[in-house]
Design an enzyme around this catalytic site. Structure first.
Site, mmCIF file in Angstrom:
data_model
loop_
_atom_site.group_PDB
_atom_site.id
_atom_site.type_symbol
_atom_site.label_atom_id
_atom_site.label_comp_id
_atom_site.label_asym_id
_atom_site.label_seq_id
_atom_site.Cartn_x
_atom_site.Cartn_y
_atom_site.Cartn_z
ATOM 1 N N THR A 34 4.642 -4.752 -4.107
ATOM 2 C CA THR A 34 3.406 -4.468 -4.270
ATOM 3 C C THR A 34 3.464 -2.857 -3.771
ATOM 4 O O THR A 34 4.455 -2.273 -3.689
ATOM 5 C CB THR A 34 2.197 -5.014 -3.232
ATOM 6 O OG1 THR A 34 2.635 -4.543 -2.043
ATOM 7 C CG2 THR A 34 2.406 -6.559 -3.408
ATOM 8 N N TYR B 91 2.207 -2.357 13.129
ATOM 9 C CA TYR B 91 1.597 -3.588 12.308
ATOM 10 C C TYR B 91 2.119 -4.718 12.562
ATOM 11 O O TYR B 91 1.312 -5.647 12.436
ATOM 12 C CB TYR B 91 2.360 -2.801 11.099
ATOM 13 C CG TYR B 91 2.482 -3.838 9.621
ATOM 14 C CD1 TYR B 91 1.495 -3.553 8.566
ATOM 15 C CD2 TYR B 91 3.319 -5.061 9.523
ATOM 16 C CE1 TYR B 91 1.457 -4.240 7.511
ATOM 17 C CE2 TYR B 91 3.226 -5.654 8.576
ATOM 18 C CZ TYR B 91 2.336 -5.377 7.356
ATOM 19 O OH TYR B 91 2.125 -6.191 6.253
ATOM 20 N N ASP C 239 -12.843 -3.220 -1.655
ATOM 21 C CA ASP C 239 -11.998 -2.512 -1.231
ATOM 22 C C ASP C 239 -12.420 -1.327 -1.325
ATOM 23 O O ASP C 239 -13.359 -0.884 -1.762
ATOM 24 C CB ASP C 239 -10.977 -2.715 -2.560
ATOM 25 C CG ASP C 239 -9.417 -2.341 -2.285
ATOM 26 O OD1 ASP C 239 -9.062 -1.144 -2.128
ATOM 27 O OD2 ASP C 239 -8.512 -3.415 -2.436
HETATM 28 N N1 LIG Z 1 3.820 -6.493 0.409
HETATM 29 C C1 LIG Z 1 4.567 -6.950 1.299
HETATM 30 O O1 LIG Z 1 5.541 -7.087 1.318
HETATM 31 C C2 LIG Z 1 3.764 -7.628 2.370
HETATM 32 C C3 LIG Z 1 4.293 -8.364 3.318
HETATM 33 C C4 LIG Z 1 3.581 -8.978 4.205
HETATM 34 C C5 LIG Z 1 2.153 -8.869 4.524
HETATM 35 N N2 LIG Z 1 1.649 -8.164 3.494
HETATM 36 C C6 LIG Z 1 0.125 -7.759 3.810
HETATM 37 O O2 LIG Z 1 -0.488 -8.227 2.437
HETATM 38 C C7 LIG Z 1 -1.811 -7.653 2.607
HETATM 39 C C8 LIG Z 1 -2.033 -7.087 0.829
HETATM 40 O O3 LIG Z 1 -0.961 -5.984 0.671
HETATM 41 P P1 LIG Z 1 -0.338 -5.530 -0.487
HETATM 42 O O4 LIG Z 1 1.103 -5.788 -0.335
HETATM 43 O O5 LIG Z 1 -1.034 -6.546 -1.628
HETATM 44 O O6 LIG Z 1 -0.546 -3.877 -0.695
HETATM 45 P P2 LIG Z 1 -1.375 -3.135 -1.640
HETATM 46 O O7 LIG Z 1 -1.338 -1.736 -1.303
HETATM 47 O O8 LIG Z 1 -0.930 -3.508 -3.212
HETATM 48 O O9 LIG Z 1 -2.986 -3.697 -1.419
HETATM 49 C C9 LIG Z 1 -3.663 -3.452 -0.415
HETATM 50 C C10 LIG Z 1 -5.111 -3.242 -0.846
HETATM 51 O O10 LIG Z 1 -5.825 -3.183 0.567
HETATM 52 C C11 LIG Z 1 -6.838 -2.131 0.310
HETATM 53 N N3 LIG Z 1 -7.320 -1.277 1.489
HETATM 54 C C12 LIG Z 1 -6.449 -0.658 2.339
HETATM 55 N N4 LIG Z 1 -7.298 -0.273 3.415
HETATM 56 C C13 LIG Z 1 -8.460 -0.998 3.047
HETATM 57 C C14 LIG Z 1 -9.592 -0.877 3.928
HETATM 58 N N5 LIG Z 1 -9.854 -0.007 5.102
HETATM 59 N N6 LIG Z 1 -10.835 -1.468 3.456
HETATM 60 C C15 LIG Z 1 -10.656 -2.203 2.251
HETATM 61 N N7 LIG Z 1 -9.769 -2.268 1.704
HETATM 62 C C16 LIG Z 1 -8.508 -1.585 2.122
HETATM 63 C C17 LIG Z 1 -5.973 -0.949 -0.798
HETATM 64 O O11 LIG Z 1 -6.689 -0.032 -1.467
HETATM 65 C C18 LIG Z 1 -5.244 -1.930 -1.531
HETATM 66 O O12 LIG Z 1 -6.035 -2.321 -2.821
HETATM 67 C C19 LIG Z 1 -1.796 -6.400 3.373
HETATM 68 O O13 LIG Z 1 -2.646 -7.142 4.544
HETATM 69 C C20 LIG Z 1 -0.420 -6.377 3.982
HETATM 70 O O14 LIG Z 1 -0.260 -6.024 5.394
HETATM 71 C C21 LIG Z 1 2.303 -7.400 2.496
#
Ligand SMILES: NC(=O)c1ccc[n+]([C@@H]2O[C@H](COP(=O)([O-])OP(=O)(O)OC[C@H]3O[C@@H](n4cnc5c(N)ncnc54)[C@H](O)[C@@H]3O)[C@@H](O)[C@H]2O)c1
Length: 277
Positions: free
Chosen positions: A186, A151, A36
Site C-alpha cells: 500500500t 508503531y 479519512d
Molecule cells: N501495509 C502494511 O503492510 C500494513 C501492515 C500492518 C498493518 N497495517 C495497518 O493497516 C492500516 C491501513 O494502512 P494501509 O497500509 O492501507 O496504508 P495507506 O497509507 O494506504 O492508508 C492509510 C489511510 O489512513 C488515512 N489516515 C492517516 N492518518 C489519518 C487520520 N489522522 N485520520 C483519518 N485518516 C487517516 C490515510 O489518509 C490513508 O488513506 C494502518 O492502520 C496500518 O498501520 C498496514
C-alpha cells in the site's frame, strides 16, 4: 450480499486496506460511511462506490470527528459495523531517541483512535441490537523487527484493546476482533518516507518486488487479502468469534527465513559446511 441492509463505518478508506475493504463491503450490499483526512482520495472512493459509499472528512485523532462520523452512520440507520483502520507509520526513532510529542502523536493515531471509535460506535450499535467491530493491528504487534517501536507498541495495544473490548461488549451483542496484516503493498511505506510523484511510484514498485519475496507465500500481500479477512470477521459467518486476532501475512511470522526458504542457509547448514571441511 452478506451486508445487505447494514451500515458500516470505515476509517482510512482513501487508500490501501481501508479502500479495498470499503469497496468490498459496498459490493456485498453495505452502505459505507468512510472517514479519512485525504479529501481527494475520499471523494474518489465515493465516486467509485456507486452511491453506496459516503465520504466524510475525518481526522481520527480528533474525538469530535469520530463522534460526527458515528452520527453520520446513525443518520443512515447504522452503524452495524465498524472497521477501525486509519493509520500511518508514526515516529521512527528507537526508544532511546524518542520525543514525547512524537510518541503521543503516534499513540493518538494508532491506539487512542481505535479506543474512541469503539467508545462512540458501541452505544449506537447497542441501540440497534448489536454489531461487529474489526481493528487493524499488525504483525508488528507480535515481535520486533517489522516496524518502529512506537508503531509496534501501539499495535500491540490495539491487539489487547480488542480483547478487552470483546469482553466488555459481548453483553451488548457486539463482537470485536483484530486483523494482523503482514507486509501489504500500500502507500503506507512511501507516505512514511514522505515520497511523492514519480519517486513514490518507483518506491511502490520496489516495495511490491520486496513484498513478493518477504514471506513463504511468494507473492506480494494485497489490500484485498486483508479486506477479505475483515469482511469475514464482520460477517455473520464469524458470529461465534470475538476477541481474536486473524493473522493475514502469507506466513511472514512463521519463523526466520532459513526455516522456510531453501535458498537461505540456517545455522545447521552453516555447521554442515564447516563439518565437511
Ligand atoms: N501495509 C502494511 O503492510 C500494513 C501492515 C500492518 C498493518 N497495517 C495497518 O493497516 C492500516 C491501513 O494502512 P494501509 O497500509 O492501507 O496504508 P495507506 O497509507 O494506504 O492508508 C492509510 C489511510 O489512513 C488515512 N489516515 C492517516 N492518518 C489519518 C487520520 N489522522 N485520520 C483519518 N485518516 C487517516 C490515510 O489518509 C490513508 O488513506 C494502518 O492502520 C496500518 O498501520 C498496514
Amino acid at each position: 450480499m452478506r451486508f445487505e441492509g447494514k451500515v458500516a463505518i470505515v476509517t482510512g478508506g482513501a487508500s490501501g486496506i481501508g479502500r479495498a475493504t470499503a469497496l468490498r463491503l459496498a459490493a456485498e450490499g453495505a452502505t459505507v460511511v468512510m472517514g479519512d483526512i485525504d479529501a481527494e482520495g475520499g471523494a474518489a472512493l465515493a465516486a467509485e462506490g456507486g452511491g453506496r459509499i459516503h465520504f466524510r472528512p475525518t481526522d481520527v485523532t480528533a474525538e469530535a470527528d469520530i463522534v460526527a462520523l458515528v452520527a453520520a452512520a446513525q443518520e443512515l440507520g447504522g452503524p452495524h459495523l465498524l472497521f477501525n483502520n486509519a493509520g500511518a507509520g508514526g515516529l521512527r526513532a528507537p526508544i532511546d531517541e524518542i520525543d514525547l510529542a512524537g510518541w503521543d502523536r503516534t499513540m493518538a493515531l494508532l491506539l487512542s483512535s481505535v479506543a474512541l471509535g469503539i467508545r462512540h460506535a458501541a452505544p449506537a450499535m447497542t441501540a440497534l441490537g448489536g454489531g461487529a467491530i474489526v481493528n487493524t493491528a499488525s504483525v508488528a504487534a507480535l515481535a520486533a523487527g517489522a516496524a518502529p517501536t512506537a508503531y509496534s507498541v501501539a499495535k500491540a495495544g490495539v491487539r489487547h484493546l480488542t480483547r478487552m473490548a470483546a469482553a466488555d461488549l459481548a453483553r451488548h451483542r457486539i463482537r470485536v476482533n483484530a486483523v494482523l496484516p503482514g507486509f501489504i503493498t500500500t502507500n503506507i511505506f512511501a507516505s512514511a518516507m514522505e515520497l511523492t510523484g514519480t519517486v513514490r511510484d518507483t518506491a511502490n514498485a520496489m516495495i511490491a518486488q520486496a513484498a513478493s519475496n518477504a514471506q513463504p507465500i511468494r507473492r506480494a500481500g494485497r489490500a484485498e487479502d486483508i479486506a477479505a479477512a475483515v469482511c469475514f470477521l464482520l460477517s455473520d459467518d464469524a458470529s461465534f468469534i470475538t476477541g481474536t486476532d486473524l493473522l493475514v501475512d502469507g506466513g511472514l511470522s512463521v519463523g526466520p527465513r532459513h526455516s522456510w526458504d531453501p535458498d537461505t542457509p540456517g545455522l545447521f547448514d552453516a555447521l554442515a559446511v564447516i563439518a565437511a571441511k
